[in-house]
Write a protein that holds these residues in place. Structure first.
Motif, PDB file in Angstrom:
ATOM      1  N   ASP A 158       6.046  53.491  33.408  1.00  0.00           N
ATOM      2  CA  ASP A 158       5.999  53.815  34.833  1.00  0.00           C
ATOM      3  C   ASP A 158       7.299  53.309  35.437  1.00  0.00           C
ATOM      4  N   PHE A 159       7.923  54.116  36.285  1.00  0.00           N
ATOM      5  CA  PHE A 159       9.219  53.735  36.836  1.00  0.00           C
ATOM      6  C   PHE A 159       9.164  52.438  37.633  1.00  0.00           C
TER       7      PHE A 159
ATOM      8  N   VAL B  66       3.877  58.614  40.777  1.00  0.00           N
ATOM      9  CA  VAL B  66       3.597  60.000  40.409  1.00  0.00           C
ATOM     10  C   VAL B  66       4.773  60.894  40.786  1.00  0.00           C
ATOM     11  N   LEU B  67       5.312  60.711  41.993  1.00  0.00           N
ATOM     12  CA  LEU B  67       6.458  61.511  42.432  1.00  0.00           C
ATOM     13  C   LEU B  67       7.667  61.266  41.539  1.00  0.00           C
ATOM     14  N   ALA B  68       7.923  60.005  41.201  1.00  0.00           N
ATOM     15  CA  ALA B  68       9.061  59.687  40.343  1.00  0.00           C
ATOM     16  C   ALA B  68       8.909  60.334  38.975  1.00  0.00           C
ATOM     17  N   ALA B  69       7.702  60.309  38.429  1.00  0.00           N
ATOM     18  CA  ALA B  69       7.456  60.914  37.117  1.00  0.00           C
ATOM     19  C   ALA B  69       7.681  62.420  37.161  1.00  0.00           C
ATOM     20  N   LYS B  70       7.145  63.072  38.178  1.00  0.00           N
ATOM     21  CA  LYS B  70       7.328  64.522  38.313  1.00  0.00           C
ATOM     22  C   LYS B  70       8.802  64.865  38.472  1.00  0.00           C
ATOM     23  N   ALA B  71       9.514  64.067  39.268  1.00  0.00           N
ATOM     24  CA  ALA B  71      10.934  64.332  39.508  1.00  0.00           C
ATOM     25  C   ALA B  71      11.750  64.167  38.232  1.00  0.00           C
ATOM     26  N   ALA B  72      11.398  63.186  37.415  1.00  0.00           N
ATOM     27  CA  ALA B  72      12.125  62.970  36.162  1.00  0.00           C
ATOM     28  C   ALA B  72      11.958  64.152  35.218  1.00  0.00           C
TER      29      ALA B  72
ATOM     30  N   MET C 184      15.289  53.928  37.161  1.00  0.00           N
ATOM     31  CA  MET C 184      14.959  52.641  36.582  1.00  0.00           C
ATOM     32  C   MET C 184      15.801  51.509  37.177  1.00  0.00           C
ATOM     33  N   LYS C 185      16.974  51.845  37.677  1.00  0.00           N
ATOM     34  CA  LYS C 185      17.871  50.828  38.211  1.00  0.00           C
ATOM     35  C   LYS C 185      17.658  50.554  39.699  1.00  0.00           C
ATOM     36  N   THR C 186      17.047  51.500  40.419  1.00  0.00           N
ATOM     37  CA  THR C 186      16.947  51.331  41.861  1.00  0.00           C
ATOM     38  C   THR C 186      15.774  50.433  42.239  1.00  0.00           C
TER      39      THR C 186
END
Length: 270
Positions: free
Chosen positions: A103-104, A142-148, A165-167
């Motif tokens: 998870d991000f 969830v949004l981060a996963a979809k965007a990736a 991952m860095k932000t």
């Protein structure tokens, strides 16, 4: 599902005050490479990991999937577990395949992701990592996963993954647009793909794998036939990879039977 595009050569819950708590799983093996056989899936084994992120509801992202959809996804992954975990590249002697679930916004995932990337980079192609998005920490995850996954459709998965991952910031629409512009993505296409059936199916399949292996948080990895829940040290990971290389590909043990008429790889129903 196009896991191939997310195959990279190179491889719970975030503590939210009042809602989540960290859990340490300590290795209790006198020999760090002792294993416990899993009953399901057949042919796999488990080794203790280290720190992981979990909480009162560690399967937030998984619980958003309707049960009929989950059952279809489970049938899909059981039909060809190797492809669902590691992509379509066939296992071969000397190649160790790793499936990483993260998870991000899981802090331990960030540590393990960097560790996997360093290890794969120095392996000269002998270690293959496939990333699976397992967003269990809320809507931003969830949004981060979809965007990736959507970024991967434009050939920018690794760069996008690295940025997120860095932000320290929680992803939102404005941040998505800024990142898209900075790495040369078509932002409008990214938005369309985020809401696409293909992205949803990739998340469903990763969630089905998490249920099949009974993951209790993130990070989690499957190294060949060995499941590790939680962070793992670089030295122990090196030992595990060498053990998997010595044991050889898991091969046909990854082929599980499902009821007749279940989905076949590449044709998962919506």
């Amino acid at each position: 599902m196009k896991i191939d595009r997310r195959m990279l050569i190179g491889g719970g819950a975030l503590a939210v005050l009042g809602a989540f708590s960290f859990r340490r799983t300590l290795s209790v093996f006198s020999n760090p490479l002792e294993f416990e056989a899993l009953e399901v899936p057949v042919g796999f084994r488990r080794m203790a990991g280290g720190m992981s992120s979990s909480g009162f509801d560690p399967f937030f992202g998984l619980n958003t999937i309707a049960e009929p959809t989950m059952e279809r996804a489970l049938a899909y992954v059981k039909k060809d577990l190797s492809k669902s975990l590691f992509g379509s590249r066939l296992a071969s002697d000397g190649l160790v395949q790793i499936a990483s679930f993260s998870d991000f916004y899981c802090p331990y995932c960030r540590i393990l992701t960097e560790r996997l990337a360093r290890l794969a980079a120095k392996s000269n192609g002998a270690v293959q990592i496939t990333w699976h998005e397992l967003p269990i920490l809320g809507e931003a995850s969830v949004l981060a996963a979809k965007a990736a996954i959507a970024a991967d459709m434009q050939g920018a998965y690794l760069e996008f993954h690295h940025r997120l991952m860095k932000t320290p910031f929680r992803i939102n629409a404005a941040y998505l647009e800024a990142v898209s512009d900075s790495i040369g993505l078509d932002h409008q296409q990214l938005l369309r793909d985020i809401n696409s059936v293909e992205v949803r199916q990739q998340l469903d399949i990763s969630a089905a794998l998490a249920r099949l292996f009974s993951f209790a948080g993130t990070p989690a990895i499957v190294v060949g036939r060995t499941v590790v829940q939680g962070e793992i040290s670089e030295g122990l990971l090196d030992q595990l990879i060498e053990r998997e290389r010595d044991d050889g590909p898991i091969g046909s043990l990854l082929q599980s039977r499902v009821p007749e008429g279940a989905a076949t790889p590449g044709a998962m129903p919506s």
